[in-house]
Scaffold this motif. Structure first.
Motif, PDB file in Angstrom:
ATOM      1  N   GLU A 193      14.066   5.501  -5.299  1.00  0.00           N
ATOM      2  CA  GLU A 193      13.712   4.884  -4.023  1.00  0.00           C
ATOM      3  C   GLU A 193      13.041   5.892  -3.105  1.00  0.00           C
ATOM      4  N   LEU A 194      13.612   7.100  -3.077  1.00  0.00           N
ATOM      5  CA  LEU A 194      13.058   8.151  -2.225  1.00  0.00           C
ATOM      6  C   LEU A 194      11.628   8.477  -2.635  1.00  0.00           C
ATOM      7  N   SER A 215       9.531   6.616  -4.406  1.00  0.00           N
ATOM      8  CA  SER A 215       8.663   5.462  -4.191  1.00  0.00           C
ATOM      9  C   SER A 215       8.211   5.365  -2.747  1.00  0.00           C
ATOM     10  N   SER A 216       9.168   5.497  -1.835  1.00  0.00           N
ATOM     11  CA  SER A 216       8.791   5.348  -0.432  1.00  0.00           C
ATOM     12  C   SER A 216       7.942   6.521   0.030  1.00  0.00           C
ATOM     13  N   ALA A 217       8.180   7.696  -0.562  1.00  0.00           N
ATOM     14  CA  ALA A 217       7.347   8.854  -0.209  1.00  0.00           C
ATOM     15  C   ALA A 217       5.919   8.644  -0.695  1.00  0.00           C
ATOM     16  N   THR A 236       4.321   5.836  -0.912  1.00  0.00           N
ATOM     17  CA  THR A 236       3.674   4.935   0.029  1.00  0.00           C
ATOM     18  C   THR A 236       3.293   5.666   1.312  1.00  0.00           C
ATOM     19  N   SER A 237       4.262   6.396   1.853  1.00  0.00           N
ATOM     20  CA  SER A 237       3.989   7.015   3.156  1.00  0.00           C
ATOM     21  C   SER A 237       2.986   8.154   3.063  1.00  0.00           C
ATOM     22  N   VAL A 292       1.623   3.594  -5.882  1.00  0.00           N
ATOM     23  CA  VAL A 292       2.972   3.563  -6.452  1.00  0.00           C
ATOM     24  C   VAL A 292       2.850   3.295  -7.946  1.00  0.00           C
ATOM     25  N   ARG A 332      13.893  11.869   4.819  1.00  0.00           N
ATOM     26  CA  ARG A 332      14.645  10.660   4.444  1.00  0.00           C
ATOM     27  C   ARG A 332      15.994  10.981   3.799  1.00  0.00           C
TER      28      ARG A 332
END
Length: 641
Positions: A12-13, A15-17, A19-20, A25, A71
């Motif tokens: 999750e970490l 993946s979100s990194a 995107t940001s 992805v 995060r």
RNA sequence: GGGCUCGUAGCUCAGCAUGGAUAGAGCGAACGCCUCCUAAGCGUUAGGUCGAGGGUUCGAAUCCCUCCGGGCCCGCCA
């Protein structure tokens, strides 16, 4: 809290990194790095991105690590660092260890058993040994692979049915019947206490094959006997069935010795008598799978066409109208999948070692029929465990079934495994010199094989001595019980620990080893852990699930906790990839992690009360994890040995 | 001839599916460790061109091709 959740968190970490930081992805891998120094988990996403983006992986990893860091608050991850293109993660063990170990201690019965099967019905067939002889070490591999797989499926919450196919109308049965009826072998073993299956296999079967070579007239009798067995009404047929059942009973004893479990015996004569074949044949004809040949070498036969030019056509029905052996296999497989209406009735056959009832097919619609409410067939997945020599035939069956429609080759799966052969030294014990060769195939016909009961007995004898030297005060009964469990663990682990498609070169001497990478090593680690608990303040730790686990900061403690946390993933993966070996590897790693901890870290002698209690909690959690692992391997966790 | 499969340390094997950081165990060999929770244990040393060659790739034991060597299977037997 297990490794599963930690992996999910890291994914999750990342993946979100992604995107940001403005990256696409993509699929990536999170795994344990090869070295402890690199952290607890490691991600390769930067390498994968660099391929697409033509940007150095180190740079991407640095950017992502920076995006991840903010995060981390409140997560189980302490740090994310770029290193040579990887992103390395360090876990917060002060939080993770308590979460993991408390979870284990609160679920001692079912820790490590995931629900991935979701009650799906799996039909497993294994053993299926011709009932004219005793089990040899090659059969042991089949039984143990099959039974371990059954246990893996059960542990992942599948509904399981285990079948054992009894070929009660084959030539091999005919052979020993000829021995008894036409070659003068007494039906009772001349040697006292000899098991009937050993007598039939080691004496009658081997000698009748020698007689065949010398005396063709006796060989002729075989055809006659076979015919009578197939027709099923004569005195010979009744006698053959009596012999079959006697041998079967002895074979089952050996299987039960190894703690194998079965649900149903499928008798071949019942499949033949059920007329399942004619229904399956209609199905094959209407689906265009069976073709009638009007010319060529198979003129007048019904055949299954081989694939392109690679394979020969397979004859289904001979030109004289009789069906070939595949006419037993196809309907049986179709029955397993539930593609044909179930023609069988079922009756209780016997009670097994584990208290469960073993059923058998029957054609008689008696009082014990379908009213028992059992449904043995109709598996959403069917797994047949047969050695690799049958791969070609199994592939044909699988292809045929997938064409029948409802199936699909993924539903009918042949789990193939390689042969067990004899080592050069063991071959010498049969008076055979194999020269430069590494191994030699066994031969039932020639009597060149190692009997399963012999191996179990030899292991038992050795284990008994070992246990006695360590525990001279134990009663004979205790010693025998422990020696039993050790011998089973040695052979089960031995047969399961290596890859299915590798030939096992069986060496008598080597197989008797109880040290190193063996089943008893696992049991030993368990026994050591239980002794610590036994000598501790048991009343205080009983039922307690929260200790000061954050005080466990020693390297070997962390390593052990991390190993414990993997169990449910390992079990799930073993089920998914039908890979019993992976579970054996895990058990070994887990035991090894404990032995390391045992060497490095004192438990009972620890002065700090809080730390000592936490270590006791860890030892207890380890015991639960290993015991649950061993249960799936069919190995009993022993408190003393 | 065709199909399947195996080849990693002296021996037995992990790792290969999903390519990644210094290729790991056990046995065997040599040498150590029990006044301390079971030494069926733990440690140290020695031992490897991952069958050979080529290709793909920033990177191959791992993927692809060829070859070599071992094994199995190819009946109107079961």
């Amino acid at each position: 809290m297990t490794l599963r959740i930690l992996l999910h968190e890291v994914r999750e970490l990342v993946s979100s990194a992604l995107t940001s930081a403005g990256y696409p992805v993509i699929e990536f891998d999170v795994s344990e790095p090869p070295q402890h120094a690199f952290g607890d988990l490691s991600c390769n996403v930067a390498f994968l991105l660099s391929k697409h983006l033509k940007k150095p992986p180190t740079k991407i990893a640095t950017e992502l690590a920076e995006a991840i860091r903010p995060r981390l608050q409140g997560s189980y991850i302490l740090s994310a660092d770029p290193a040579g293109g990887y992103i390395n993660f360090r876990a917060n063990h002060a939080r993770l260890s308590p979460a993991t170990l408390s979870h284990v201690l609160s679920n001692p019965e079912n820790y490590g058993y995931p629900n991935s099967g979701q009650d799906m019905h799996i039909v497993i067939e294994h053993t299926s040994i011709n009932p004219n002889k005793a089990l040899h070490v090659g059969h042991m591999r089949n039984v143990i692979i099959g039974d371990t797989l059954y246990r893996i499926m059960r542990a992942t919450n599948h509904r399981t049915t285990v079948l054992n196919y009894i070929d009660d109308s084959g030539v091999q049965i005919a052979d020993i019947v000829v021995g008894f009826k036409f070659a003068g072998f007494p039906v009772a073993p001349p040697t006292k206490n000899q098991k009937f299956d050993h007598y039939c296999g080691d004496e009658v079967y081997v000698k009748i094959n020698e007689i065949y070579e010398k005396d063709p007239q006796v060989a002729e009798k075989r055809k006659l006997v076979l015919k009578e067995i197939e027709e099923g009404k004569s005195e010979i047929a009744r006698f053959a069935m009596e012999i079959t059942l006697r041998v079967l009973q002895e074979q089952l004893k050996t299987c039960w010795r190894m703690k194998a479990h079965y649900d149903l015996l499928n008798f071949e004569t019942h499949i033949v008598g059920s007329k399942l074949w004619s229904k399956a044949f209609e199905l094959l004809k209407s689906n265009g799978i069976a073709k009638y040949e009007t010319e060529g070498k198979n003129k007048g036969c019904w055949v299954i066409e081989g694939k392109e030019k690679e394979e020969e056509d397979k004859v289904l029905v001979r030109s004289d109208g009789t069906a070939t052996y595949i006419a037993k296999d196809i309907p049986y497989a179709a029955w397993k999948l539930g593609l044909v209406e179930d023609p069988f009735y079922y009756q209780e056959y016997t009670k097994q070692w584990d208290g469960s009832t073993l059923y058998a097919t029957t054609l008689a619609d008696g009082s014990n029929s379908k009213s028992i409410g059992k449904k043995f067939n109709g598996g959403q997945r069917v797994i047949t465990i047969i050695d690799s020599r049958q791969s070609r035939l199994q592939r044909i069956i699988s292809q045929v079934l997938s064409k029948i429609g409802v199936g699909g080759s993924h539903k009918y799966f042949h789990l193939s495994y390689e042969a067990v052969t004899l080592s050069s030294d063991t071959a010498k014990e049969f008076g055979i010199d194999i020269g430069d060769r590494q191994f030699m195939h066994m031969s039932g016909r020639k009597g060149i094989y190692v009997n399963a009961d012999y191996v179990l007995d030899a292991l038992h004898t050795k284990a008994y001595k070992e246990v006695k030297t360590r525990n001279p005060d134990f009663s004979d009964q205790q010693l025998n019980k422990i020696a039993d469990e050790i011998s089973i663990s040695a052979i089960r682990y031995n047969m399961i620990k290596q890859d299915l498609d590798k030939i096992i070169t069986f060496d008598i001497k080597e197989s008797l080893s109880l040290e190193g990478d063996t089943g008893p090593y696992l049991q030993y680690a368990y026994a050591r852990s239980q002794r610590i608990l036994e000598k501790s303040e048991q009343s205080i730790i009983a039922g307690k699930t929260d200790f000061a686990f954050d005080r466990l900061t020693n390297e070997s403690e962390i390593a052990l906790i991390k190993e414990i946390a993997k169990l449910d993933l390992v079990v799930e993966n073993a089920a998914k990839s039908l890979c019993p070996k992976s579970l054996a590897r895990y058990a070994y790693n887990l035991a090894m992690a404990f032995n390391l901890f045992y060497e490095k870290v004192p438990v009972l002698r620890e002065q700090d009360n809080e730390v000592r209690m936490a270590r006791l909690g860890l030892v207890k959690a380890f015991g639960i994890a290993l015991k649950n692992t061993l249960e799936v391997l069919g190995i009993t966790a022993l408190d003393r040995m």
